[in-house]
Write an enzyme that holds these catalytic residues in place. Structure first.
Site, mmCIF file in Angstrom:
data_model
loop_
_atom_site.group_PDB
_atom_site.id
_atom_site.type_symbol
_atom_site.label_atom_id
_atom_site.label_comp_id
_atom_site.label_asym_id
_atom_site.label_seq_id
_atom_site.Cartn_x
_atom_site.Cartn_y
_atom_site.Cartn_z
ATOM 1 N N ASN A 51 0.818 -1.216 0.000
ATOM 2 C CA ASN A 51 0.000 0.000 0.000
ATOM 3 C C ASN A 51 0.847 1.259 0.000
ATOM 4 O O ASN A 51 0.437 2.295 -0.530
ATOM 5 C CB ASN A 51 -0.933 0.021 1.221
ATOM 6 C CG ASN A 51 -2.065 -0.969 1.083
ATOM 7 O OD1 ASN A 51 -2.373 -1.441 -0.006
ATOM 8 N ND2 ASN A 51 -2.689 -1.318 2.196
ATOM 9 N N ASP A 104 2.318 1.408 -9.739
ATOM 10 C CA ASP A 104 0.948 0.888 -9.787
ATOM 11 C C ASP A 104 0.936 -0.562 -10.281
ATOM 12 O O ASP A 104 0.056 -1.346 -9.919
ATOM 13 C CB ASP A 104 0.092 1.767 -10.704
ATOM 14 C CG ASP A 104 -1.388 1.401 -10.639
ATOM 15 O OD1 ASP A 104 -1.876 1.117 -9.529
ATOM 16 O OD2 ASP A 104 -2.048 1.412 -11.688
ATOM 17 N N ASP A 107 2.883 -2.906 -7.172
ATOM 18 C CA ASP A 107 2.345 -3.077 -5.815
ATOM 19 C C ASP A 107 1.704 -4.450 -5.598
ATOM 20 O O ASP A 107 1.910 -5.086 -4.558
ATOM 21 C CB ASP A 107 1.362 -1.954 -5.472
ATOM 22 C CG ASP A 107 0.242 -1.791 -6.505
ATOM 23 O OD1 ASP A 107 0.149 -2.609 -7.444
ATOM 24 O OD2 ASP A 107 -0.539 -0.831 -6.378
ATOM 25 N N ARG A 112 2.009 -10.188 -3.374
ATOM 26 C CA ARG A 112 2.110 -11.644 -3.513
ATOM 27 C C ARG A 112 3.493 -12.135 -3.075
ATOM 28 O O ARG A 112 3.622 -13.213 -2.490
ATOM 29 C CB ARG A 112 1.827 -12.045 -4.963
ATOM 30 C CG ARG A 112 0.356 -11.886 -5.344
ATOM 31 C CD ARG A 112 0.067 -12.352 -6.748
ATOM 32 N NE ARG A 112 0.549 -11.414 -7.748
ATOM 33 C CZ ARG A 112 -0.129 -10.350 -8.165
ATOM 34 N NH1 ARG A 112 -1.318 -10.083 -7.653
ATOM 35 N NH2 ARG A 112 0.370 -9.543 -9.084
ATOM 36 N N HIS A 126 -7.289 0.457 -6.442
ATOM 37 C CA HIS A 126 -8.283 0.898 -7.418
ATOM 38 C C HIS A 126 -8.970 2.198 -6.989
ATOM 39 O O HIS A 126 -9.380 2.991 -7.837
ATOM 40 C CB HIS A 126 -9.314 -0.204 -7.648
ATOM 41 C CG HIS A 126 -8.727 -1.418 -8.286
ATOM 42 N ND1 HIS A 126 -9.283 -2.685 -8.167
ATOM 43 C CD2 HIS A 126 -7.610 -1.576 -9.046
ATOM 44 C CE1 HIS A 126 -8.535 -3.551 -8.833
ATOM 45 N NE2 HIS A 126 -7.523 -2.905 -9.363
ATOM 46 N N ASP A 129 -6.627 4.838 -8.032
ATOM 47 C CA ASP A 129 -6.668 4.916 -9.501
ATOM 48 C C ASP A 129 -7.853 5.754 -9.967
ATOM 49 O O ASP A 129 -7.748 6.513 -10.939
ATOM 50 C CB ASP A 129 -6.778 3.514 -10.107
ATOM 51 C CG ASP A 129 -5.460 2.751 -10.071
ATOM 52 O OD1 ASP A 129 -4.419 3.388 -9.848
ATOM 53 O OD2 ASP A 129 -5.476 1.528 -10.250
#
Length: 385
Positions: A51, A104, A107, A112, A126, A129
């Site tokens: 984040n 973007d 991240d 993962r 999102h 975004d």
């Protein structure tokens, strides 16, 4: 405790069951950008929270917006006879835009890689975004500006709405199908915009005065590409994916009203803001285009974020945004002349919208952080006490 309980208990329960599902078929993304992002993420420290990467990338776009606002607040700097934006600013804008795009893309891979993927991360990504749309659209506008060879502020206003609706289409698809179909236009536009900034730094804005072909100017090509991509690629593909889900009986919302409910508030915002633009006593869009764009983009982002919460938690979309009522009052005050200084009214309303959206975002992030017992910007777990 969160600042305000924006996410309901039903939605929190829905987030517990949520699983990310997305489809990315863009060749540029699949064959070029993803391998590049896989390479970049290896250099990031494993303690770095995804984040924080997302937020840093978003702030590069905000920085671009503020930087161009300083050098070209009213979008006239690129016109003939005006003092142009310094070349170093375009270089910085190109680098910052590409960094934002890269972060973007990185991240999720960092999430993962560190086994820290959560619904909060996707919502945070999102959600930012959705707000980023206004920052990169308004920033790239300075390349052409509003001079004789540029784009009129009214034209850019409608282009902005095309971009905003193109963005929400993807989340409307997911609201109805449960799958996020990543749009092709995003990756292409981000790489193109970064290159345009760097080219502008080298050749100067005067280059964009010349026709590309016959009497077709670069600004015409720019406008055509955005509109054509939206109406010939993004919109048809969205409708196709939803109709395909309908035919396979996998559509989440059967009735026409429920399926198209997410568009109600955005359309009403468009009607209200366009009414203000068209009937403004002082021609407010000509006077304060940058602030008006910011107000529209932020209000739209707020509506979009609430849709994202609903589609991720598998809950019904809110029919009307609470921002619509004060927005209607503001437009009424402006058009009737009840407030003499229309510019001041716009500034106050824009500040209110921005603060309300920030408050909403902080509250939702805090709520979900508490719910999942995580820290938004750290991989460390909160202390038990």
């Amino acid at each position: 405790m969160a600042l305000y309980e924006y996410v309901t208990q039903e939605q929190l329960a829905g987030f517990d069951k949520y699983k990310y599902s997305a489809v990315d078929t863009n060749p540029l993304s699949v064959y070029v950008m993803h391998p590049f992002w896989n390479f970049v993420v290896k250099f990031l420290p494993t303690w770095l929270a995804p984040n924080l990467i997302t937020f840093t990338g978003f702030m590069f776009l905000v920085l671009n917006f503020l930087m161009l606002a300083f050098f070209d607040f009213d979008f006239t700097a690129s016109a003939a006879g005006q003092e142009h934006v310094p070349s170093w600013v375009w270089v910085a804008a190109g680098i910052f835009n590409f960094l934002a795009y890269t972060l973007d893309g990185v991240d999720g891979k960092q999430a993962r890689r560190t086994n820290s993927s959560t619904p909060l991360g996707e919502l945070f990504d999102h959600g930012l975004d959705s707000w980023a749309c206004i920052f990169f659209v308004a920033t790239v506008y300075s390349v052409f500006g509003r001079g004789e060879s540029g784009v009129g502020v009214a034209t850019l206003y409608y282009i902005l709405w095309v971009v905003l609706f193109s963005f929400i289409l993807s989340h409307w698809e997911k609201y109805n199908t449960g799958i996020l179909f990543l749009p092709w236009g995003y990756d292409i536009s981000q790489v193109t915009i970064s290159l345009v900034y760097l080219v502008t730094a080298v050749v100067g804005v005067e280059t964009w005065y010349r026709p590309v072909l016959w009497h077709l100017l670069y600004r015409d090509f720019f406008t055509f590409m955005i509109i054509a991509c939206s109406f010939t690629v993004t919109l048809p593909m969205s409708l196709y994916n939803v109709l395909k889900a309908h035919r396979s009986n996998s559509l989440k919302h059967d009735s026409f009203y429920e399926a198209f409910l997410p568009f109600l508030s955005p359309v009403l915002f468009f009607v209200l803001s366009t009414t203000w633009v068209v009937f403004s006593p002082s021609n407010i869009l000509e006077l304060q285009p940058r602030v008006f764009y910011l107000m529209v983009g932020t209000a739209f982002a707020n509506v979009t974020c609430k849709l994202i919460v609903c589609q991720m938690s598998n809950t019904r979309c809110q029919a009307l945004s609470w921002l619509l009522l004060p927005m209607a009052l503001v437009v009424l005050l402006a058009l009737t002349g009840a407030v003499a200084d229309e510019t001041l009214l716009l500034y106050v309303w824009t500040a209110a919208v921005v603060l309300a959206h920030i408050h909403y975002g902080v509250s939702v992030v805090q709520q979900l952080s508490d719910h999942f017992n995580i820290k938004a910007f750290s991989l460390k777990k909160p202390s038990a006490d």
